[in-house]
Design a protein around this motif. Structure first.
Motif, mmCIF file in Angstrom:
data_model
loop_
_atom_site.group_PDB
_atom_site.id
_atom_site.type_symbol
_atom_site.label_atom_id
_atom_site.label_comp_id
_atom_site.label_asym_id
_atom_site.label_seq_id
_atom_site.Cartn_x
_atom_site.Cartn_y
_atom_site.Cartn_z
ATOM 1 N N THR A 1 -31.662 -59.949 12.638
ATOM 2 C CA THR A 1 -30.265 -59.393 12.586
ATOM 3 C C THR A 1 -29.507 -59.576 11.512
ATOM 4 O OG1 THR A 1 -30.302 -59.224 15.101
ATOM 5 C CG2 THR A 1 -28.203 -59.040 14.004
ATOM 6 N N LEU A 2 -29.360 -60.851 11.286
ATOM 7 C CA LEU A 2 -28.513 -61.580 10.046
ATOM 8 C C LEU A 2 -29.265 -60.782 8.781
ATOM 9 C CD1 LEU A 2 -28.429 -65.365 11.036
ATOM 10 C CD2 LEU A 2 -26.424 -63.489 11.009
ATOM 11 N N LEU A 3 -30.488 -60.794 8.571
ATOM 12 C CA LEU A 3 -31.137 -60.103 7.350
ATOM 13 C C LEU A 3 -30.776 -58.500 7.336
ATOM 14 C CD1 LEU A 3 -32.910 -60.338 4.976
ATOM 15 C CD2 LEU A 3 -34.912 -59.853 6.593
ATOM 16 N N GLY A 4 -30.736 -57.877 8.440
ATOM 17 C CA GLY A 4 -30.206 -56.416 8.659
ATOM 18 C C GLY A 4 -28.776 -56.509 8.136
ATOM 19 N N ASP A 5 -27.922 -57.337 8.636
ATOM 20 C CA ASP A 5 -26.386 -57.071 8.291
ATOM 21 C C ASP A 5 -26.250 -57.409 6.701
ATOM 22 O OD1 ASP A 5 -25.991 -56.704 10.878
ATOM 23 O OD2 ASP A 5 -25.361 -58.828 11.341
ATOM 24 N N VAL A 6 -27.047 -58.196 5.999
ATOM 25 C CA VAL A 6 -27.013 -58.632 4.786
ATOM 26 C C VAL A 6 -27.574 -57.381 3.795
ATOM 27 C CG1 VAL A 6 -27.809 -60.053 2.893
ATOM 28 C CG2 VAL A 6 -27.130 -61.149 5.106
ATOM 29 N N MET A 7 -28.695 -56.796 4.295
ATOM 30 C CA MET A 7 -29.115 -55.905 3.634
ATOM 31 C C MET A 7 -28.293 -54.667 3.579
ATOM 32 S SD MET A 7 -33.078 -56.016 4.534
ATOM 33 C CE MET A 7 -33.728 -54.770 3.599
ATOM 34 N N ARG A 8 -27.876 -54.207 4.709
ATOM 35 C CA ARG A 8 -27.075 -53.196 4.975
ATOM 36 C C ARG A 8 -25.598 -53.301 4.323
ATOM 37 N NH1 ARG A 8 -26.969 -52.894 10.187
ATOM 38 N NH2 ARG A 8 -25.273 -54.215 10.402
ATOM 39 N N TYR A 9 -25.200 -54.305 4.311
ATOM 40 C CA TYR A 9 -23.934 -54.536 3.353
ATOM 41 C C TYR A 9 -24.118 -54.419 1.856
ATOM 42 C CZ TYR A 9 -19.199 -56.785 2.211
ATOM 43 O OH TYR A 9 -18.202 -57.057 1.589
ATOM 44 N N SER A 10 -25.268 -55.284 1.435
ATOM 45 C CA SER A 10 -25.568 -55.059 -0.108
ATOM 46 C C SER A 10 -26.049 -53.802 -0.360
ATOM 47 C CB SER A 10 -26.862 -55.994 -0.194
ATOM 48 O OG SER A 10 -26.528 -57.386 0.283
ATOM 49 N N ILE A 11 -26.666 -52.985 0.396
ATOM 50 C CA ILE A 11 -27.236 -51.820 -0.199
ATOM 51 C C ILE A 11 -26.089 -50.526 0.116
ATOM 52 C CG2 ILE A 11 -28.887 -49.692 0.350
ATOM 53 C CD1 ILE A 11 -30.798 -52.047 1.550
ATOM 54 N N TYR A 12 -25.524 -50.404 0.911
ATOM 55 C CA TYR A 12 -24.499 -49.097 1.201
ATOM 56 C C TYR A 12 -23.234 -49.172 0.422
ATOM 57 C CZ TYR A 12 -27.812 -47.580 4.718
ATOM 58 O OH TYR A 12 -28.961 -47.163 5.259
ATOM 59 N N HIS A 13 -22.937 -48.385 -0.640
ATOM 60 C CA HIS A 13 -21.769 -48.236 -1.417
ATOM 61 C C HIS A 13 -21.471 -49.736 -2.060
ATOM 62 C CE1 HIS A 13 -21.399 -44.673 0.677
ATOM 63 N NE2 HIS A 13 -21.175 -45.002 1.790
ATOM 64 N N PRO A 14 -22.403 -50.022 -3.090
ATOM 65 C CA PRO A 14 -22.045 -51.644 -3.463
ATOM 66 C C PRO A 14 -20.748 -51.413 -4.412
ATOM 67 C CG PRO A 14 -23.912 -50.177 -4.739
ATOM 68 C CD PRO A 14 -23.658 -49.480 -3.512
ATOM 69 N N ASN A 15 -20.321 -50.550 -4.682
ATOM 70 C CA ASN A 15 -19.039 -50.415 -5.530
ATOM 71 C C ASN A 15 -17.656 -50.217 -4.988
ATOM 72 O OD1 ASN A 15 -20.681 -50.899 -8.131
ATOM 73 N ND2 ASN A 15 -21.207 -48.745 -7.975
ATOM 74 N N GLU A 16 -17.762 -50.047 -3.579
ATOM 75 C CA GLU A 16 -16.487 -49.680 -2.963
ATOM 76 C C GLU A 16 -15.728 -51.040 -2.695
ATOM 77 O OE1 GLU A 16 -18.028 -50.360 1.320
ATOM 78 O OE2 GLU A 16 -17.677 -48.144 0.889
ATOM 79 N N MET A 17 -14.305 -50.860 -2.413
ATOM 80 C CA MET A 17 -13.615 -51.795 -1.885
ATOM 81 C C MET A 17 -13.626 -52.129 -0.573
ATOM 82 S SD MET A 17 -12.095 -52.318 -5.067
ATOM 83 C CE MET A 17 -10.501 -53.289 -4.722
#
Length: 597
Positions: free
Chosen positions: A428-444
């Motif tokens: 679950t933690l790995l999924g959260d880290v990957m999802r947060y890192s991958i989607y829209h990396p340049n957003e605020m």
């Protein structure tokens, strides 16, 4: 219901449920709108009625205070008081006694004229009392030096000042704390000779119960009550049975920024509707507080009636849906039976049905579609495979392969050891880290999301190396809802883990967030092995370079460059380190506003 929609033989039921849901939603929406229209109108009526009550109470109180104002104006405008005070030191003892007797008689006349006045005092220019009508007042008490006493000695114009509840420590025997008074104060002013002003003033102490009696004449809801606040937002009057918390009082004060209006404060059953107006005489706020649960209680009968009508309408819709669906579903059911052969891969089955014009067109087009689908199957499959490969490639380019590999190995080890709960948590933690890192990396993003991402990353590290790193977060001020660029914190923390806690070294990572001189200041400090002066100088030089071939500390360099490119050279990273004492990285960015703004 979910099972019905997944059984191919339940088409009729699907239609019944679909039609029923559509009409139930429409009827429910209509009932919802009707209920809220009635509720809104009823609430508006309550607000209108309460506004009239508040206005009526204001008029009653203004009438009362106008009487006091007129009386104190007449008293302060009489030359007797000024003559008595100014001639007190110069007059003979006999003349002084005459003055005192005359002023005392005038005070008695005032008290007889208006019994709601508790007592009257005359204050000399020195701030001491000259004469009083009630309890014994201390001669050494300086009224003009008290915070609650108005500062009007240098005013050019005559004005009556109304004071809210204040201390009565000027008496030799102060009254009980429950016996509260409010006061009206006016400077002694010679209207025929305005230049004759020496700082003498007249004070009327008024019984607070007079206001209580005025509010009793106005009827609110069963548990509604009145509040009165002065210009400094201090409570002048509230019913003795009401326990008003400081939190609720602060919320009420924040919502009264106009001459009159309404607001809603509180939570749950303690939510109140407040309607307020401002006295033209005193400038005080008169507030009616009504529990929202009592207002909404009036909607119960309406709610029951609407629910009864909705139930009858829903039952009628279901019956009509059953009749209609039985007439239109039979050809569809027959078609579905033939389609089962197509599902098995038989694309040569004859689906043609001329029982109706609609079925004739439908089956003809389905047969054409089946033929076309058969031709496109291969192309679609090939395209889907290429698309999936491109997506996987994009994902792999945005995550750290080394970190991902080690994490997966740790998961594998936990799975072999049958630590299923740890496996689940780590995945679950790995999924959260990957999802947060991958989607829209340049957003605020909001600052607290960045912090949660760092926590998830460190939790993974602690699964891999138990009790290796202790994380501590220190936040100064209400700033966790500030905005910031995404993925600024995790690379710095990752750098600390890799370089500061290599081998079997354990320690702490402390993240401090606070407002800085030029914006937001985020400090990430570790107790790792640190760097000597040579390595620190090399790293600082790395941050200043434009093109870097060395991949070590590339995450830190990437964060520093992103901040400077986005916000200018005034922002970026400041790095400090000492061998065996750890490393400190200070991230400086501007304050970008709150997510609720």
């Amino acid at each position: 219901m979910a099972r019905l929609f997944h059984q191919p033989q339940s088409i009729r039921r699907k239609l019944i449920i679909s039609f029923s849901l559509i009409f139930i939603l429409l009827i429910g929406l209509l009932g919802y709108i009707t209920y809220h229209m009635f509720s809104k109108n009823l609430t508006a009526e309550v607000i209108s009625y309460t506004s009239k009550i508040v206005t009526e109470s204001k008029l009653n109180m203004d009438s009362y205070f106008n009487q006091i104002k007129t009386l104190i104006q007449i008293t302060a405008g009489q030359s007797l008081i000024q003559d008595a005070v100014s001639g007190y030191e110069e007059s003979s003892n006999q003349q002084g006694l005459i003055y005192h007797r005359q002023v005392e008689d005038r005070m008695k006349d005032i008290l007889r004229y208006n019994p709601s006045i508790k007592d009257v005092m005359v204050i000399k220019p020195s701030g001491n009392v000259y004469e009083y009508s009630g309890g014994t007042v201390r001669k050494d008490y300086l009224f003009y030096s008290q915070n609650w006493f108005p500062k009007f000695q240098n005013d050019e114009f005559f004005r009556v000042h109304f004071i809210g509840v204040h201390p009565q420590d000027y008496y030799f025997n102060p009254p009980y704390e429950s016996e509260k008074v409010i006061s009206a104060v006016a400077p002694v002013f010679d209207f025929w000779n305005p230049s004759r002003r020496d700082g003498t003033s007249v004070v009327f102490n008024l019984e607070l119960r007079e206001i209580q009696e005025l509010t009793k004449e106005s009827k609110l809801e069963q548990h509604g009550y009145f509040l009165i606040m002065d210009q400094s937002n201090q409570i002048v009057f509230k019913p003795s049975e009401v326990n008003l918390s400081s939190y609720l009082q602060a919320n009420i004060t924040q919502n009264m920024d106009k001459v009159e209006g309404r607001f809603q404060v509180g939570k749950g059953d303690d939510t109140f509707l407040g309607v307020y107006t401002t006295s033209k005489v005193t400038g005080w706020k008169i507030i009616a507080m009504i529990p929202m649960k009592e207002i909404l209680a009036h909607n119960d009968n309406i709610n029951k009636l609407i629910l009864l009508l909705l139930g009858a309408a829903i039952l009628s819709v279901i019956l009509i849906s059953i009749v209609v669906s039985s007439r239109i579903t039979y050809p569809i059911i027959r078609l579905m039976r033939k389609m089962s052969d197509v599902k098995q891969g038989n694309f040569e089955v004859d689906l043609y049905d001329n029982s109706s014009v609609e079925m004739q067109k439908l089956t003809t087009r389905i047969m054409q579609m089946i033929k076309r689908i058969n031709e496109l199957n291969y192309d679609v499959y090939a395209f889907a495979m290429k698309t999936k490969e491109a997506e996987i490639s994009a994902l792999q380019s945005q995550i750290n392969p080394h970190f991902l590999y080690n994490t997966l190995q740790s998961i594998k080890s936990l799975a072999i050891c049958e630590r299923n709960e740890d496996v689940s948590s780590m995945v679950t933690l790995l999924g959260d880290v990957m999802r947060y890192s991958i989607y829209h990396p340049n957003e605020m993003v909001v600052l607290y999301k960045e912090v949660e991402h760092v926590k998830a990353y460190l939790q993974i590290q602690n699964y891999r190396y138990p009790d290796k790193i202790h994380f501590e977060l220190v936040v100064i001020g209400q700033i966790l809802h500030m905005k910031m660029p995404k993925l600024l914190l995790q690379p710095i923390v990752e750098n600390a883990v890799i370089h500061g806690f290599s081998g079997n070294r354990k320690g702490n990572i402390i993240m401090s967030i606070q407002p800085g001189m030029s914006g937001l200041e985020i400090t990430i400090e570790d107790t790792g092995q640190g760097m000597d002066e040579k390595k620190l100088t090399t790293l600082r030089e790395l941050l200043r370079q434009e093109d870097v071939e060395n991949r070590e500390h590339i995450g830190v360099k990437n964060v520093h460059d992103r901040i400077r490119y986005k916000f200018g050279e005034a922002y970026g990273l400041i790095i400090e380190s000492k061998v065996e004492q750890g490393t400190k990285v200070i991230i400086q960015i501007p304050q970008l506003g709150d997510e609720h703004a």
